[in-house]
Write a protein that holds these residues in place. Sequence first.
Motif, PDB file in Angstrom:
ATOM      1  N   VAL A 218      -7.447   7.317   7.148  1.00 46.47           N
ATOM      2  CA  VAL A 218      -8.256   6.989   6.387  1.00 46.47           C
ATOM      3  C   VAL A 218      -8.484   7.021   5.474  1.00 46.47           C
ATOM      4  O   VAL A 218      -7.876   8.206   4.205  1.00 46.47           O
ATOM      5  CB  VAL A 218      -9.418   7.467   6.741  1.00 46.47           C
ATOM      6  N   GLY A 219      -8.083   5.858   4.102  1.00 46.76           N
ATOM      7  CA  GLY A 219      -7.788   6.435   2.883  1.00 46.76           C
ATOM      8  C   GLY A 219      -9.739   6.120   1.695  1.00 46.76           C
ATOM      9  O   GLY A 219     -10.052   5.929   2.426  1.00 46.76           O
ATOM     10  N   GLN A 220      -8.616   5.819   0.596  1.00 47.42           N
ATOM     11  CA  GLN A 220     -10.186   5.933  -0.115  1.00 47.42           C
ATOM     12  C   GLN A 220     -10.596   4.754  -0.609  1.00 47.42           C
ATOM     13  O   GLN A 220     -12.184   4.338  -0.381  1.00 47.42           O
ATOM     14  CB  GLN A 220      -9.721   6.007  -1.911  1.00 47.42           C
ATOM     15  N   HIS A 221     -10.132   3.493  -0.374  1.00 52.82           N
ATOM     16  CA  HIS A 221     -11.147   1.764   0.434  1.00 52.82           C
ATOM     17  C   HIS A 221      -9.979   1.126   1.100  1.00 52.82           C
ATOM     18  O   HIS A 221     -10.969   0.561   1.809  1.00 52.82           O
ATOM     19  CB  HIS A 221      -9.657   1.260  -0.898  1.00 52.82           C
ATOM     20  N   HIS A 222      -9.053   1.582   2.327  1.00 56.70           N
ATOM     21  CA  HIS A 222      -8.612   0.978   3.487  1.00 56.70           C
ATOM     22  C   HIS A 222      -8.688   1.719   4.420  1.00 56.70           C
ATOM     23  O   HIS A 222      -8.042   3.060   4.407  1.00 56.70           O
ATOM     24  CB  HIS A 222      -7.211  -0.203   3.154  1.00 56.70           C
ATOM     25  N   ASP A 223      -9.259   1.955   5.713  1.00 57.62           N
ATOM     26  CA  ASP A 223      -8.728   3.042   6.857  1.00 57.62           C
ATOM     27  C   ASP A 223      -8.303   2.264   7.643  1.00 57.62           C
ATOM     28  O   ASP A 223      -8.503   0.994   8.709  1.00 57.62           O
ATOM     29  CB  ASP A 223     -10.695   2.571   7.573  1.00 57.62           C
ATOM     30  N   LEU A 224      -6.783   2.948   7.855  1.00 64.08           N
ATOM     31  CA  LEU A 224      -5.380   1.749   8.650  1.00 64.08           C
ATOM     32  C   LEU A 224      -6.375   2.054  10.184  1.00 64.08           C
ATOM     33  O   LEU A 224      -5.870   1.429  10.590  1.00 64.08           O
ATOM     34  CB  LEU A 224      -4.800   2.942   8.271  1.00 64.08           C
TER      35      LEU A 224
ATOM     36  N   PRO B 148      -8.384  -0.982  -4.534  1.00 65.97           N
ATOM     37  CA  PRO B 148      -9.030  -1.453  -4.318  1.00 65.97           C
ATOM     38  C   PRO B 148      -8.411  -2.964  -4.815  1.00 65.97           C
ATOM     39  O   PRO B 148      -9.327  -4.119  -4.626  1.00 65.97           O
ATOM     40  CB  PRO B 148     -10.158  -1.353  -5.045  1.00 65.97           C
ATOM     41  N   VAL B 149      -7.610  -3.342  -5.233  1.00 65.30           N
ATOM     42  CA  VAL B 149      -6.981  -4.622  -5.835  1.00 65.30           C
ATOM     43  C   VAL B 149      -6.397  -5.055  -4.764  1.00 65.30           C
ATOM     44  O   VAL B 149      -6.114  -6.322  -4.989  1.00 65.30           O
ATOM     45  CB  VAL B 149      -6.046  -4.338  -7.378  1.00 65.30           C
ATOM     46  N   VAL B 150      -5.716  -4.097  -3.591  1.00 67.87           N
ATOM     47  CA  VAL B 150      -4.720  -4.799  -2.458  1.00 67.87           C
ATOM     48  C   VAL B 150      -6.033  -5.343  -1.273  1.00 67.87           C
ATOM     49  O   VAL B 150      -6.778  -4.433  -1.483  1.00 67.87           O
ATOM     50  CB  VAL B 150      -3.964  -3.499  -2.102  1.00 67.87           C
ATOM     51  N   PRO B 151      -6.017  -6.484  -1.163  1.00 62.78           N
ATOM     52  CA  PRO B 151      -6.817  -7.461   0.210  1.00 62.78           C
ATOM     53  C   PRO B 151      -6.137  -6.575   0.942  1.00 62.78           C
ATOM     54  O   PRO B 151      -5.466  -6.512   1.743  1.00 62.78           O
ATOM     55  CB  PRO B 151      -6.553  -8.505  -0.805  1.00 62.78           C
ATOM     56  N   ARG B 152      -7.657  -6.572   1.577  1.00 64.99           N
ATOM     57  CA  ARG B 152      -7.608  -6.216   3.944  1.00 64.99           C
ATOM     58  C   ARG B 152      -6.747  -6.636   3.835  1.00 64.99           C
ATOM     59  O   ARG B 152      -5.711  -6.633   4.863  1.00 64.99           O
ATOM     60  CB  ARG B 152      -9.307  -6.247   3.910  1.00 64.99           C
ATOM     61  N   TYR B 153      -6.444  -8.486   3.643  1.00 65.62           N
ATOM     62  CA  TYR B 153      -5.925  -8.653   4.905  1.00 65.62           C
ATOM     63  C   TYR B 153      -4.512  -8.445   4.210  1.00 65.62           C
ATOM     64  O   TYR B 153      -3.634  -8.468   5.688  1.00 65.62           O
ATOM     65  CB  TYR B 153      -6.242 -10.496   4.443  1.00 65.62           C
ATOM     66  N   PHE B 154      -4.002  -8.083   3.446  1.00 66.11           N
ATOM     67  CA  PHE B 154      -2.406  -8.501   3.341  1.00 66.11           C
ATOM     68  C   PHE B 154      -2.107  -7.122   3.467  1.00 66.11           C
ATOM     69  O   PHE B 154      -1.171  -6.569   4.508  1.00 66.11           O
ATOM     70  CB  PHE B 154      -1.837  -7.141   1.113  1.00 66.11           C
ATOM     71  N   VAL B 155      -3.095  -6.131   3.969  1.00 67.02           N
ATOM     72  CA  VAL B 155      -2.846  -4.504   4.315  1.00 67.02           C
ATOM     73  C   VAL B 155      -3.080  -4.972   6.036  1.00 67.02           C
ATOM     74  O   VAL B 155      -2.068  -4.307   6.770  1.00 67.02           O
ATOM     75  CB  VAL B 155      -4.330  -3.830   3.951  1.00 67.02           C
ATOM     76  N   GLU B 156      -3.561  -5.620   6.470  1.00 72.14           N
ATOM     77  CA  GLU B 156      -3.702  -6.156   8.024  1.00 72.14           C
ATOM     78  C   GLU B 156      -2.433  -6.873   8.143  1.00 72.14           C
ATOM     79  O   GLU B 156      -1.974  -6.308   8.952  1.00 72.14           O
ATOM     80  CB  GLU B 156      -4.707  -7.390   8.236  1.00 72.14           C
ATOM     81  N   TRP B 157      -1.962  -7.770   7.240  1.00 75.10           N
ATOM     82  CA  TRP B 157      -0.500  -8.426   7.969  1.00 75.10           C
ATOM     83  C   TRP B 157       1.020  -6.872   7.858  1.00 75.10           C
ATOM     84  O   TRP B 157       1.244  -7.081   8.557  1.00 75.10           O
ATOM     85  CB  TRP B 157      -0.222  -9.147   6.507  1.00 75.10           C
ATOM     86  N   ILE B 158       0.196  -5.781   6.771  1.00 74.05           N
ATOM     87  CA  ILE B 158       2.126  -4.876   6.743  1.00 74.05           C
ATOM     88  C   ILE B 158       1.336  -4.132   7.816  1.00 74.05           C
ATOM     89  O   ILE B 158       2.509  -4.041   9.219  1.00 74.05           O
ATOM     90  CB  ILE B 158       1.450  -3.941   5.261  1.00 74.05           C
ATOM     91  N   VAL B 159       0.614  -4.114   8.270  1.00 68.66           N
ATOM     92  CA  VAL B 159       0.156  -3.084  10.101  1.00 68.66           C
ATOM     93  C   VAL B 159       0.394  -4.321  10.929  1.00 68.66           C
ATOM     94  O   VAL B 159       1.324  -3.216  12.175  1.00 68.66           O
ATOM     95  CB  VAL B 159      -1.026  -2.608   9.395  1.00 68.66           C
ATOM     96  N   PHE B 160       0.053  -5.113  11.475  1.00 66.65           N
ATOM     97  CA  PHE B 160       0.412  -5.684  12.269  1.00 66.65           C
ATOM     98  C   PHE B 160       2.398  -6.105  12.226  1.00 66.65           C
ATOM     99  O   PHE B 160       2.737  -5.856  13.359  1.00 66.65           O
ATOM    100  CB  PHE B 160      -0.099  -7.322  11.676  1.00 66.65           C
ATOM    101  N   HIS B 161       2.804  -6.502  10.987  1.00 64.04           N
ATOM    102  CA  HIS B 161       4.053  -6.098  11.009  1.00 64.04           C
ATOM    103  C   HIS B 161       4.530  -5.151  11.859  1.00 64.04           C
ATOM    104  O   HIS B 161       5.861  -5.222  13.207  1.00 64.04           O
ATOM    105  CB  HIS B 161       4.614  -6.697   9.702  1.00 64.04           C
ATOM    106  N   GLU B 162       3.826  -3.896  11.345  1.00 66.08           N
ATOM    107  CA  GLU B 162       4.991  -2.697  12.362  1.00 66.08           C
ATOM    108  C   GLU B 162       4.718  -2.488  13.422  1.00 66.08           C
ATOM    109  O   GLU B 162       5.400  -2.392  14.328  1.00 66.08           O
ATOM    110  CB  GLU B 162       4.472  -1.680  11.082  1.00 66.08           C
ATOM    111  N   MET B 163       3.409  -2.884  13.520  1.00 62.76           N
ATOM    112  CA  MET B 163       3.237  -3.062  15.489  1.00 62.76           C
ATOM    113  C   MET B 163       3.363  -4.146  15.930  1.00 62.76           C
ATOM    114  O   MET B 163       4.350  -3.482  16.932  1.00 62.76           O
ATOM    115  CB  MET B 163       1.192  -3.750  15.041  1.00 62.76           C
ATOM    116  N   LEU B 164       4.581  -5.286  15.408  1.00 61.52           N
ATOM    117  CA  LEU B 164       5.089  -5.586  16.060  1.00 61.52           C
ATOM    118  C   LEU B 164       6.792  -5.054  16.616  1.00 61.52           C
ATOM    119  O   LEU B 164       7.525  -5.320  17.174  1.00 61.52           O
ATOM    120  CB  LEU B 164       5.603  -6.655  15.308  1.00 61.52           C
ATOM    121  N   HIS B 165       6.779  -4.204  15.862  1.00 63.32           N
ATOM    122  CA  HIS B 165       8.731  -3.433  15.611  1.00 63.32           C
ATOM    123  C   HIS B 165       8.206  -2.469  17.434  1.00 63.32           C
ATOM    124  O   HIS B 165       8.940  -2.232  17.287  1.00 63.32           O
ATOM    125  CB  HIS B 165       8.207  -2.266  14.450  1.00 63.32           C
ATOM    126  N   HIS B 166       6.741  -1.839  17.281  1.00 63.69           N
ATOM    127  CA  HIS B 166       6.679  -1.267  19.251  1.00 63.69           C
ATOM    128  C   HIS B 166       6.707  -2.570  19.777  1.00 63.69           C
ATOM    129  O   HIS B 166       7.294  -2.115  21.093  1.00 63.69           O
ATOM    130  CB  HIS B 166       5.254  -1.087  19.240  1.00 63.69           C
TER     131      HIS B 166
END
Length: 234
Positions: free
Chosen positions: A103-109, A165-183
Amino acid sequence: MKVWRRVLERRLRTRLRAKVALEIHDNTHTMLTFQRQRAMWRLRLHHMFLVAPDDVVQALASFVRKGDPDASVLLDKFIERNRVYIRRLSPAQMRKRIRLEPVGQHHDLERIYARLNERYFEGRIDAAITYGPAPRVKGPRKSIKMGSYSADSKVIRIHPALDQPVVPRYFVEWIVFHEMLHHVYRTRKGEDGRRCIHPPELMEHEKQFHDYARALAWERENLDLLLRARVTPA
């Protein structure tokens, strides 16, 4: 075990020409440590060393006494050959040793991960997620590793520079999605014998992300922003 420890202790004492206090352990990472205390050497060794041949014991003594680089290479080869004796921890056991801070200040992973898991994987991905530690960097960054996945511990780590706050949620989602694909798509050897971290199937699957094109465009336009981000090490 005690008898073998005393035998190894005696073998080392002969080669080091000093008193030796030897402790045998069953660690999973650090195979040997040592320190000099006045006229005595204190060593902590993995139990694989109990039956080490003479050349390995001699290399151990040379490495302890003078940091001999050739001895270090021989010891590394011995450890690699005997890796079967290193106790393996389950991913759950490994995760207990890791400080998870999703849990970050701006994005809850954790929330992002859960929604992606349900939307794209029917909840089948069994991993943990956290912000990684902030790398200690002097001067401006030249590159940034925005995410990583450990197959051993099944932990996804996201660079804390994305928690802005300047990093959009959809961008963080994309990075997380990419790492999930490594699973899903594990590292393998390519036709040339090299490790293939991003097989073609992974790269093709990644295009199914709902904001794939927009996330790519944002990265191209804002990479400098991430490289300049000031992140305070924990």
